[in-house]
Structure formats: structure tokens, C-alpha cells
Design an enzyme around this catalytic site. Structure first.
Site, mmCIF file in Angstrom:
data_model
loop_
_atom_site.group_PDB
_atom_site.id
_atom_site.type_symbol
_atom_site.label_atom_id
_atom_site.label_comp_id
_atom_site.label_asym_id
_atom_site.label_seq_id
_atom_site.Cartn_x
_atom_site.Cartn_y
_atom_site.Cartn_z
ATOM 1 N N GLU A 208 0.806 -1.226 0.000
ATOM 2 C CA GLU A 208 0.000 0.000 0.000
ATOM 3 C C GLU A 208 0.840 1.278 0.000
ATOM 4 O O GLU A 208 0.449 2.260 -0.614
ATOM 5 C CB GLU A 208 -0.956 0.000 1.203
ATOM 6 C CG GLU A 208 -2.012 -1.091 1.090
ATOM 7 C CD GLU A 208 -3.088 -0.964 2.147
ATOM 8 O OE1 GLU A 208 -3.178 -1.866 2.988
ATOM 9 O OE2 GLU A 208 -3.815 0.044 2.146
ATOM 10 N N HIS A 224 7.561 -26.853 4.956
ATOM 11 C CA HIS A 224 6.912 -28.071 4.447
ATOM 12 C C HIS A 224 6.427 -27.905 3.013
ATOM 13 O O HIS A 224 5.742 -28.777 2.495
ATOM 14 C CB HIS A 224 5.753 -28.461 5.371
ATOM 15 C CG HIS A 224 6.224 -28.766 6.766
ATOM 16 N ND1 HIS A 224 6.627 -30.021 7.168
ATOM 17 C CD2 HIS A 224 6.430 -27.950 7.824
ATOM 18 C CE1 HIS A 224 7.023 -29.984 8.428
ATOM 19 N NE2 HIS A 224 6.916 -28.728 8.849
ATOM 20 N N LYS A 318 -13.762 0.009 -4.266
ATOM 21 C CA LYS A 318 -14.878 0.194 -3.321
ATOM 22 C C LYS A 318 -16.020 0.953 -4.002
ATOM 23 O O LYS A 318 -17.199 0.637 -3.802
ATOM 24 C CB LYS A 318 -14.404 0.942 -2.073
ATOM 25 C CG LYS A 318 -13.527 0.088 -1.144
ATOM 26 C CD LYS A 318 -13.121 0.829 0.119
ATOM 27 C CE LYS A 318 -12.286 -0.074 1.027
ATOM 28 N NZ LYS A 318 -11.803 0.565 2.258
HETATM 29 O O1 PA5 Z 1 -5.243 0.332 4.254
HETATM 30 C C1 PA5 Z 1 -6.364 0.478 3.773
HETATM 31 O O2 PA5 Z 1 -6.802 1.565 3.368
HETATM 32 C C2 PA5 Z 1 -7.251 -0.731 3.655
HETATM 33 O O3 PA5 Z 1 -6.550 -1.922 3.867
HETATM 34 C C3 PA5 Z 1 -8.426 -0.590 4.637
HETATM 35 O O4 PA5 Z 1 -7.970 -0.756 5.954
HETATM 36 C C4 PA5 Z 1 -9.499 -1.622 4.288
HETATM 37 O O5 PA5 Z 1 -9.962 -1.400 2.987
HETATM 38 C C5 PA5 Z 1 -10.653 -1.596 5.258
HETATM 39 O O6 PA5 Z 1 -11.095 -0.301 5.492
HETATM 40 P P1 PA5 Z 1 -11.349 0.157 6.993
HETATM 41 O O7 PA5 Z 1 -10.026 0.008 7.683
HETATM 42 O O8 PA5 Z 1 -11.789 1.578 6.897
HETATM 43 O O9 PA5 Z 1 -12.392 -0.760 7.522
#
Ligand code: PA5
Length: 324
Positions: A208, A224, A318
Site C-alpha cells: 500500500e 513443508h 470500493k
Molecule cells: O489500508 C487500507 O486503506 C485498507 O486496507 C483498509 O484498511 C481496508 O480497505 C478496510 O477499510 P477500513 O479500515 O476503513 O475498515
């Protein structure tokens, strides 16, 4: 806020969590549910279970066996569709719900239904709110009597992370590993337990923040199967590099396996580094590994001229799901 500032905020987040009032919940068992950065917080909380298992659910609905007890919904935005679907399932089954969120639909539901709620500060990327979210989840299951108090552990973790960040050690290790990862896909190995959770966190932070593929796996299981993937003869498997995360509290046979695994794979694949956990408590050791991965993901992003903050493809997905 820059990602560097968000990462530097981790010790403060852990201290914030230590200072929160413990929500009072009565429950014989608990399940943690969340996705992405918020699920990572669930993993952290789940590791502290000593009396009863506190499993983590990532996905829609709830597992069929979740028939009583507490569902702790962790979502930074409070609007993640899978997590909302788990809460809906919990309501249908008449389960107790508690919420850890900064806003959104989950907070509204908590207010409407009088559920226990830890309100974490808003304005960060979910993955950069790990200290708030994990700390909040910990305080909830602590309040339910399912784990012992984590206040001292959170404070120790904050101190250890702060010294790694301000003393420069986390950044130094990140620079060295980033040099060795140059042009390669990172594969992060942990032992089962805190170092495995840290390995997963490293992978997701590299994905990310640095917008690069990365993978993780854990010992002893990888001995394994995955170990065979590096067993080809000939030149090193060039596009990959392994980082080993080591916790002195790992099972002695896991520690030995780390050594032997390294020896066996090193002729075939670059080992970009080994990072050792610091501290006494589980949370300190875990976050001492996590913070180096956070620093690495930022270092990789900065070197590539990538803005670590936005996650446009996740947002786009999303949006498309909402419109579908
Ligand atoms: O890092 C991110 O933006 C994502 O991995 C979010 O954490 C994920 O999409 C879930 O969203 P939230 O943390 O708002 O529930």
C-alpha cells in the site's frame, strides 16, 4: 498528514490506547472482524489471547460457529462492506457487538443500539492508525475479561517503537534492506506468532505505501512446502528477496528452523536481511518488528518517487462495488 508523520505517530497511538477507559462488556467469548489495515489490528489483538482463543474473521457474514459471545467490529472508516455485513449477521444471531472505528455507519449503529464503542481519532489512513485500532480492540476484549490488562504492554511497546524511530535504528535497517531489495519482490518470513503477524504487516505496508507486490509466509509451515520453491538449481531466483523476522520468544525449534532455512535457501535467493524483535512483552516485540517494516515501505516509496498515502485502486474498487 504525510505518511512519515503518520508512522512517527505510532508510539503516541499506543500510549493513547493505554490511557483509554476499558469498555465494560460481558461476554463468554469474542470474535474480531475487520478487513485490511483494520484486520491487522484484529490480528494484533488476537495474539494476546491466553485464556480463550479470540479468532479473527476477514470477510462477509460470520462463521457458522459464531453463535454466542461478542463480535468486535474493527473498521477505521466504519463503512467497510464486509465488516458491516458481519455486524448485520451478528444482529440477526442476537450476538453482542462492540465497535472500534473513527466514524461512518458503524459508529451510527453503535450509537443507535447502545453498543460499546472505542472512538479512534479520524484523519489518518487506516493502515497508519494501527496503534489506535489494535489498542482499541485490545481494550474491548480486555473489558470483556477475555485477556489480561494490556496497559503495561502497550506502554512498553510505545517506548520501544519510539526509541527505534527517534534513535534512527528503524530507518537504518530500512535503508539497508531497501538497498538489497532493489528491483526485487520482497518475500517476508516470520515464525508463528508475533513475527508472523509482523510479516503480514510488512507485506501489506509494502503493497500500500510503496505500491509494490510483496508476499509473506510463516515458519514452521513454509518448511513443508514453500522452501521447495527456492530449490531450483542454477542462478539465484533473481526477482525475489527474502527478509526474515526473528522473535527471541519463538519456539526453539522455530528459531533453529530459521537458521537452517536461511542456510538452505541462501544459495538460491537473496536474503535481504534479518530483523530481530526487541522488548520483553509480546506487544513490544511485535511492534518493534512492525515499525521497521513501516519504515521500509516508506523508504521504498520515497526512493521510487511514489506518494505513499493514496490507495487509488482500493478506493476505485470500493466505488465500483457500491455502484454495482
Ligand atoms: O489500508 C487500507 O486503506 C485498507 O486496507 C483498509 O484498511 C481496508 O480497505 C478496510 O477499510 P477500513 O479500515 O476503513 O475498515
Amino acid at each position: 498528514m504525510t505518511m512519515r508523520d503518520q508512522i512517527l505517530g505510532l508510539p503516541g497511538q499506543l500510549r493513547w490506547a493505554a490511557g483509554q477507559a476499558q469498555p465494560s462488556v460481558s461476554a463468554p467469548a469474542a470474535l474480531l472482524t475487520g478487513m485490511g489495515g483494520s484486520a491487522m489490528a484484529c490480528d494484533v489483538a488476537s495474539l494476546t489471547a491466553v485464556h480463550y482463543p479470540v479468532p479473527v474473521h476477514r470477510g462477509y457474514g460470520l462463521p457458522p460457529w459464531a453463535k454466542d459471545g461478542l463480535v468486535v467490529a474493527v473498521s477505521y472508516s466504519g463503512n467497510t462492506e464486509e465488516t458491516l455485513s458481519s455486524v448485520e449477521a451478528a444482529m440477526v444471531r442476537g450476538l453482542t457487538v462492540a465497535v472500534v472505528a473513527s466514524g461512518g455507519r458503524l459508529v451510527d449503529l453503535a450509537a443507535d443500539n447502545g453498543w460499546p464503542h472505542v472512538a479512534v481519532p479520524a484523519g489518518l489512513q487506516p493502515r497508519a492508525a494501527l496503534g489506535y485500532l489494535a489498542g482499541g480492540a485490545l481494550r474491548v476484549i480486555e473489558g470483556a475479561g477475555l485477556i489480561p490488562s494490556q496497559v503495561e504492554e502497550l506502554e512498553e511497546a510505545a517506548t520501544v517503537v519510539e526509541s527505534l524511530l527517534t534513535g534512527g535504528e528503524a530507518w537504518k535497517q530500512a535503508e539497508t534492506i531497501a538497498d538489497r531489495l532493489d528491483g526485487k519482490v520482497a518475500v517476508i518470513y516470520g515464525g508463528s506468532g508475533p513475527s508472523a503477524v509482523a510479516a503480514r504487516r510488512w507485506k501489506t505496508q509494502i503493497n500500500e505505501n510503496a505500491k509494490r507486490p510483496a508476499f509473506w509466509s510463516e515458519l514452521p509451515e513454509l518448511d513443508h512446502n514453500e522452501i521447495m520453491g527456492w530449490s531450483q538449481s542454477g542462478e539465484k531466483v533473481r526477482p525475489y528477496a527474502v527478509v526474515l523476522l526473528r522473535d527471541p520468544a519463538d519456539h526453539p525449534r522455530v528459531r533453529l528452523r530459521m537458521e537452517l532455512t536461511r542456510e538452505l535457501i541462501a544459495p538460491r535467493i537473496t536474503v535481504a536481511g534479518e530483523v530481530r524483535a526487541f522488548g520483553n512483552g509480546l506487544l513490544a516485540r511485535l511492534f518493534s518488528l512492525i515499525v521497521v517494516g513501516d519504515a521500509l515501505s516508506l523508504t521504498l516509496a520515497e526512493r521510487a518517487g511514489i506518494d505513499p498515502v493514496p490507495v487509488a485502486t482500493i478506493e476505485e474498487l470500493k466505488l465500483r462495488l457500491q455502484e454495482a
